[in-house]
Design an enzyme around this catalytic site. Sequence first.
Site, PDB file in Angstrom:
ATOM      1  N   VAL A 294       8.275  16.120  35.545  1.00 37.50           N
ATOM      2  CA  VAL A 294       8.183  15.351  36.786  1.00 37.50           C
ATOM      3  C   VAL A 294       9.140  14.157  36.748  1.00 37.50           C
ATOM      4  O   VAL A 294       9.799  13.819  37.733  1.00 37.50           O
ATOM      5  CB  VAL A 294       6.732  14.881  37.018  1.00 37.50           C
ATOM      6  CG1 VAL A 294       6.665  13.893  38.175  1.00 37.50           C
ATOM      7  CG2 VAL A 294       5.833  16.072  37.290  1.00 37.50           C
ATOM      8  N   ALA A 295       9.255  13.529  35.557  1.00 35.11           N
ATOM      9  CA  ALA A 295      10.151  12.380  35.417  1.00 35.11           C
ATOM     10  C   ALA A 295      11.610  12.800  35.553  1.00 35.11           C
ATOM     11  O   ALA A 295      12.445  12.045  36.054  1.00 35.11           O
ATOM     12  CB  ALA A 295       9.922  11.705  34.072  1.00 35.11           C
ATOM     13  N   ILE A 297      12.915  15.238  37.365  1.00 31.04           N
ATOM     14  CA  ILE A 297      13.318  15.740  38.684  1.00 31.04           C
ATOM     15  C   ILE A 297      13.136  14.642  39.734  1.00 31.04           C
ATOM     16  O   ILE A 297      12.029  14.140  39.919  1.00 31.04           O
ATOM     17  CB  ILE A 297      12.482  16.976  39.075  1.00 31.04           C
ATOM     18  CG1 ILE A 297      12.725  18.097  38.068  1.00 31.04           C
ATOM     19  CG2 ILE A 297      12.821  17.437  40.487  1.00 31.04           C
ATOM     20  CD1 ILE A 297      11.811  19.283  38.246  1.00 31.04           C
ATOM     21  N   ASP A 341      44.383  22.098  67.802  1.00 28.53           N
ATOM     22  CA  ASP A 341      45.027  22.701  68.958  1.00 28.53           C
ATOM     23  C   ASP A 341      45.742  21.597  69.740  1.00 28.53           C
ATOM     24  O   ASP A 341      45.362  20.429  69.649  1.00 28.53           O
ATOM     25  CB  ASP A 341      43.956  23.379  69.829  1.00 28.53           C
ATOM     26  CG  ASP A 341      44.556  24.124  70.999  1.00 28.53           C
ATOM     27  OD1 ASP A 341      45.551  24.832  70.792  1.00 28.53           O
ATOM     28  OD2 ASP A 341      44.035  23.995  72.118  1.00 28.53           O
ATOM     29  N   ASP A 644      39.623  23.760  71.915  1.00 24.28           N
ATOM     30  CA  ASP A 644      38.776  23.919  73.088  1.00 24.28           C
ATOM     31  C   ASP A 644      38.877  25.310  73.685  1.00 24.28           C
ATOM     32  O   ASP A 644      38.077  25.676  74.534  1.00 24.28           O
ATOM     33  CB  ASP A 644      39.127  22.880  74.161  1.00 24.28           C
ATOM     34  CG  ASP A 644      40.569  23.015  74.641  1.00 24.28           C
ATOM     35  OD1 ASP A 644      41.330  23.805  74.034  1.00 24.28           O
ATOM     36  OD2 ASP A 644      40.946  22.341  75.616  1.00 24.28           O
ATOM     37  N   ASP A 648      40.638  29.567  69.767  1.00 17.95           N
ATOM     38  CA  ASP A 648      40.396  28.738  68.584  1.00 17.95           C
ATOM     39  C   ASP A 648      39.148  29.157  67.817  1.00 17.95           C
ATOM     40  O   ASP A 648      38.970  28.770  66.655  1.00 17.95           O
ATOM     41  CB  ASP A 648      40.226  27.265  68.992  1.00 17.95           C
ATOM     42  CG  ASP A 648      41.438  26.720  69.706  1.00 17.95           C
ATOM     43  OD1 ASP A 648      42.552  27.087  69.310  1.00 17.95           O
ATOM     44  OD2 ASP A 648      41.269  25.952  70.666  1.00 17.95           O
ATOM     45  N   ASN A 710      15.396   8.005  37.192  1.00 20.16           N
ATOM     46  CA  ASN A 710      14.711   9.128  36.556  1.00 20.16           C
ATOM     47  C   ASN A 710      15.049   9.215  35.067  1.00 20.16           C
ATOM     48  O   ASN A 710      14.196   9.556  34.246  1.00 20.16           O
ATOM     49  CB  ASN A 710      15.086  10.446  37.249  1.00 20.16           C
ATOM     50  CG  ASN A 710      14.281  10.668  38.510  1.00 20.16           C
ATOM     51  OD1 ASN A 710      14.422   9.934  39.476  1.00 20.16           O
ATOM     52  ND2 ASN A 710      13.430  11.675  38.515  1.00 20.16           N
ATOM     53  N   GLU A 713      12.913   6.878  33.231  1.00 20.69           N
ATOM     54  CA  GLU A 713      11.554   7.412  33.070  1.00 20.69           C
ATOM     55  C   GLU A 713      11.503   8.450  31.956  1.00 20.69           C
ATOM     56  O   GLU A 713      10.570   8.458  31.123  1.00 20.69           O
ATOM     57  CB  GLU A 713      11.084   8.026  34.384  1.00 20.69           C
ATOM     58  CG  GLU A 713      10.948   7.026  35.518  1.00 20.69           C
ATOM     59  CD  GLU A 713      10.969   7.682  36.884  1.00 20.69           C
ATOM     60  OE1 GLU A 713      10.703   8.890  36.951  1.00 20.69           O
ATOM     61  OE2 GLU A 713      11.273   7.000  37.887  1.00 20.69           O
ATOM     62  N   ASP A 742      10.796   4.267  44.498  1.00 23.92           N
ATOM     63  CA  ASP A 742      12.235   4.536  44.535  1.00 23.92           C
ATOM     64  C   ASP A 742      12.688   5.024  45.907  1.00 23.92           C
ATOM     65  O   ASP A 742      13.844   4.837  46.292  1.00 23.92           O
ATOM     66  CB  ASP A 742      12.602   5.611  43.497  1.00 23.92           C
ATOM     67  CG  ASP A 742      12.511   5.072  42.074  1.00 23.92           C
ATOM     68  OD1 ASP A 742      12.307   3.859  41.924  1.00 23.92           O
ATOM     69  OD2 ASP A 742      12.653   5.878  41.137  1.00 23.92           O
TER      70      ASP A 742
END
Length: 910
Positions: A294-295, A297, A341, A644, A648, A710, A713, A742
């Site tokens: 968990v830390a 990610i 164009d 346009d 194109d 992270n 951590e 965070d």
Amino acid sequence: MEGSENMGDQGKNIQVRWYARSADELGRELGVIPTKGLDEEEAARRLSAHGRNELPESPPPSPWSILWVQFTSLIVWVLIGAAVVSGLLGEWIDTGAILAIVLLNGLLGFLQEYRAEQSLAALKTLAVTYARVVRDGGRRALSSTELVPGDIIDIEAGDRVPADARLLHTTALRTQEAALTGESTPVDKDAVRLPDSDLPLADRRNMVFLGTTVTGGKGRALIVATGRGTELGRIATLMTSVPLEPTPLQRRLEQFGHVLLLLALGIVGVVFVLGLWRGESVFDMFLTAVSLAVAAIPEGLPAIVTTTLALGVMRMVRRHALIRRLPAVETLGAATVICTDKTGTLTKNEMTVTHLAIDGRVHDVTGEGYAPDGAILGGDPHEGGLRDLLLSALLCNGATLKAVDGNWTVVGDPTEGALLVAGSKAGLRKDALEAAHPFVAEAPFDSERKMMTILRRSGGQVMAYVKGAPDVLLGRCETYMSSEGEVRPLADSIRESILSANRQFAQQALRVVALAQRRLDSEPTTCEAAKIERQLVFLGLAAMKDPLRPEAKVAVDLCRSAGIVTVMITGDHKETAIAIAREAGFPSGPTRALSGIELNALTDPELSERVPDISVYARVSAEHKLRIVKAWRARGGVVAMTGDGVNDAPAMREADIGIAMGMTGTDVTKEAADMVVTDDNFASIAAAVEEGRSIYDNIRKAVHYLLSCNLSEVLVMLGSTLLGWPLPLLPIHILWINLVTDGFPALALAVDPKDPDVMQRPPRDPQARLLDRERFLAVCLQGTVMAVSTLAVFGISLWVLNDEVPFARTMTFTTLVLVQLLHAFSCRHERYSLFQIGLMTNRALVGAVLLSALLQAGILLSPVGQEIFKVVPLRADEWWLMVGLGITPFVVMELWKAWRRTRGPVAEAR
């Protein structure tokens, strides 16, 4: 019906040179008698065989498919996996928190993309509703979707051509094909058989094409292709054959997700094995391993990236850019090449008279476009020869100038519209002049005479007002009008002077029209051009062009300063394209330009070698544009394609980002686009590139912040495990820090003001990592310093102040929150101090830090927070340790930045 078996080729989209067939050959091959048309039975059979006359198009994505795409990235699946593992361990709060952030991220992306699709759904009006068709010898209106190859149709000014057709006969027929070929001026059409050779689309003068419009005259034509078999259908098929590829940011985030997954698995595996080796229980080590995962990610990253892009979209809407696909925002910032164009993108697609030449003098005409704002300089337009020139321009004119919702438009031929506007700038009104000079007869323009004449009654006499090609019309003149309004003999020296002026205008890629008049002795019974268009009085020349948008050159220069290569691609002639390119600031000249025929002679590898040296492509088709984009991408470029016209669309789909014009763009083009410029302003593209770069900078700041946090951590958890200490943080602590504490500062970094030099540096390498070497080292240093400070607080709290684990965890939890909140200010710039940037230049970040601090205080002070997060109350004197060690990483980073600045200017990798 005889010959109808040949219709199978049309269904297979085989290219037949219908323009090289005679009328009799056409009738035999298509099984139809031109005077009678098809009978209903045969028409029904062909409709069954070839299908309705509709363009192939991909069905719009369903809401469910748009929603599903939001959950297909690897990093989202890693988060879902973490939620499942947390649920299996009974950590339901963790599970709910992770799933909530995943759903929020998906909802944000879904709402933005769904709204963009809905906003474009109402624009699909390309097909013609009704056509005038000849069947069973009679003429009637029929839905254009019911037309089949072999049908005979009648077309006239104002019609949109309902299918590809070969002309049988015409009367002064002209069509506007800019949307298909890119040529800005209307094309004269006739029914003359052409050579049996491979002619470019723009040169097939006896053909009319689906999606183009008739600007003047009328004609009868034999339909040779419908639906998928038309030139427009081929382009639509090209669009569906080009797959959508992930954007650079999507690719980087996907790579990032793989790295995070491997990192998490590696850390989990190492710690789990070490713990078992030390004799820890399997359950405790599993809990520790999940905490580390968990830390490792950054759970808030997908939502923060999505929100950053969405906020960028909101800013871009205010700058006239509608984003259809969210990741395309960032792709603009990575663009290394913009293929644009010409017609309607760099230019206004509004012919404008810029010079009037009379009696050896050239009068400049100010103002651009169809708005009658401007003046004729160097003479009085109400007197002498200049007045007669303008009168002829307005009285030999079939166009109409009108204002719709404040925007001036021309109904009819753009060249005639330009003459109307020039007269309006002199205060002359066509309707008033026509009332004073009633219409008598007309000899319409045709491509053989290259002239047109209108007879009008004027003061009891009949006047012939004539306009046409200068070299042809001049040969019909015997006298000329002087500036003072006197008719004088047309000497050879005067003729040469007029032809010289015409050549000078042509060298500037200006379209030149000559004007003349003749007073007739009596009113003719018929308007025979051969009898009337002679002994004319030459009045002068009108030179005009499709003007460059005033903001286009500034935008091109801005892109050049940003290191972006700009390339013009147009259907116009090479000389015209080079002239516009020179005016817009493109590198131009014969060696920098390539025509469609020259491009055909190059193989794909040869084209890939030459594209860096070519800045102008002229007389090109849809396939050419696609090849050009592919050639640039083969060289590693990140390509943006603007335009346009229908022609194109395939190249826009192939490009990394397609940019359509919202006002003049066709529906097919908008469907292919990633972004629609709502004001058709080329400068909006440069603004979008600037926003894209700023957004990417801010995404990197947020990623930098989240990863360094992270990492701190992970190092805290890993360090305590290696030292044999208890877990310093619980999974719920880490989730709270990652998603809430965070999350708010990271979102605030997403709206950090852009660097003033964002458009003065070259594009980033599209293959470069999200974090380059220098930034990665900074992440490691910052994460390590934050981890050391936090572990010091845990050790002191556990072994010096109090030997209870809940107290030490509370101190560690709060210290890490404080450290990371202060670290957000360090992430605003790599080299400059917070005090140089200014604390209040990002008020959102200040507010986010204060909010996160208040939420943390709420956890520590409320009984409910203490119960959920398993924390204990802290005394006031215990805060000194947390504040003292918590501010240390911020001070270290400020000193490190100061040391970097002493090294002198360096290339910044933002």
